[in-house]
Write a protein that holds these residues in place. Sequence first.
Motif, mmCIF file in Angstrom:
data_model
loop_
_atom_site.group_PDB
_atom_site.id
_atom_site.type_symbol
_atom_site.label_atom_id
_atom_site.label_comp_id
_atom_site.label_asym_id
_atom_site.label_seq_id
_atom_site.Cartn_x
_atom_site.Cartn_y
_atom_site.Cartn_z
ATOM 1 N N PRO A 167 0.795 -1.231 0.000
ATOM 2 C CA PRO A 167 0.000 0.000 0.000
ATOM 3 C C PRO A 167 0.823 1.274 0.000
ATOM 4 C CG PRO A 167 -0.019 -1.028 2.169
ATOM 5 C CD PRO A 167 0.620 -2.017 1.236
ATOM 6 N N TYR A 168 1.977 1.244 0.657
ATOM 7 C CA TYR A 168 2.793 2.453 0.702
ATOM 8 C C TYR A 168 3.339 2.789 -0.685
ATOM 9 C CZ TYR A 168 4.861 5.944 3.760
ATOM 10 O OH TYR A 168 5.145 7.117 4.405
ATOM 11 N N ALA A 169 3.624 1.736 -1.474
ATOM 12 C CA ALA A 169 4.077 1.965 -2.844
ATOM 13 C C ALA A 169 2.973 2.607 -3.673
ATOM 14 C CB ALA A 169 4.522 0.652 -3.483
ATOM 15 N N TRP A 170 1.722 2.213 -3.434
ATOM 16 C CA TRP A 170 0.600 2.815 -4.152
ATOM 17 C C TRP A 170 0.466 4.294 -3.808
ATOM 18 C CZ3 TRP A 170 -3.441 0.993 -7.439
ATOM 19 C CH2 TRP A 170 -3.244 -0.302 -7.905
ATOM 20 N N VAL A 171 0.648 4.614 -2.538
ATOM 21 C CA VAL A 171 0.567 6.017 -2.128
ATOM 22 C C VAL A 171 1.660 6.825 -2.813
ATOM 23 C CG1 VAL A 171 0.801 7.610 -0.181
ATOM 24 C CG2 VAL A 171 -0.525 5.511 0.089
ATOM 25 N N ASP A 172 2.896 6.286 -2.791
ATOM 26 C CA ASP A 172 4.025 7.011 -3.378
ATOM 27 C C ASP A 172 3.907 7.149 -4.891
ATOM 28 O OD1 ASP A 172 5.178 7.394 -0.931
ATOM 29 O OD2 ASP A 172 6.629 5.760 -1.116
#
Length: 207
Positions: free
Chosen positions: A126-131
């Motif tokens: 999920p953090y990759a999606w945010v970034d």
Amino acid sequence: MFDTSAFTEGLLLGAGLFTSVGPKDAFVIRRSLGGQHLPLIVAVCAGSDALLIALGAGGFSALLTRHPLLLSVALWGGIGYLVCHGLLALRAAVAGQHHAGGGDVLPRNTFLQTLIATAVVSLLNPYAWVDTVLVVGSIAASKSGDARWSFMLGAIAASFVWFSGLTNFSHAFRRLFTRAMAWRALDAFVALMMFGMAAHLATARLQ
């Protein structure tokens, strides 16, 4: 025509976003210690970032922002994922589950196993999606023509350089991880990073 200014902007933004250790980075470190399929790991990690950036630039980031409920579900799901990942890393640090016994640091994995595992941790992070989708993708979508593609290429280049360096650096220090204490320290660091990222996302969402 190539836009050098936009490329540099994307490169610097990508460098700032991708160099924080998250679930994907922890996975890359562990797999790189075994020295298996390193070019494949780099290609899948950077390729997944390129795909997510393209999705964001193509309008997916705008779709998410237009549907607050969908965005909220995605973010809270991501927070839960990070917390669970942090708890697993914390348990491993306390119990000393990850350590080498004098042979290979990690079990042998086939090309296909490495491909699937890397793709899963890259695309379900999920953090990759945010970034990539919400930050890089939305900024890229605001640009037009050559500037958009140059900006995206800069961000993708930052991802490739980061994961290339991470895999080679981790493999170079593989002997350090023949000690159980090194694995405990790595797991503890990962746990702190996961909890910190979850807290950051939750705080930003509640504001």
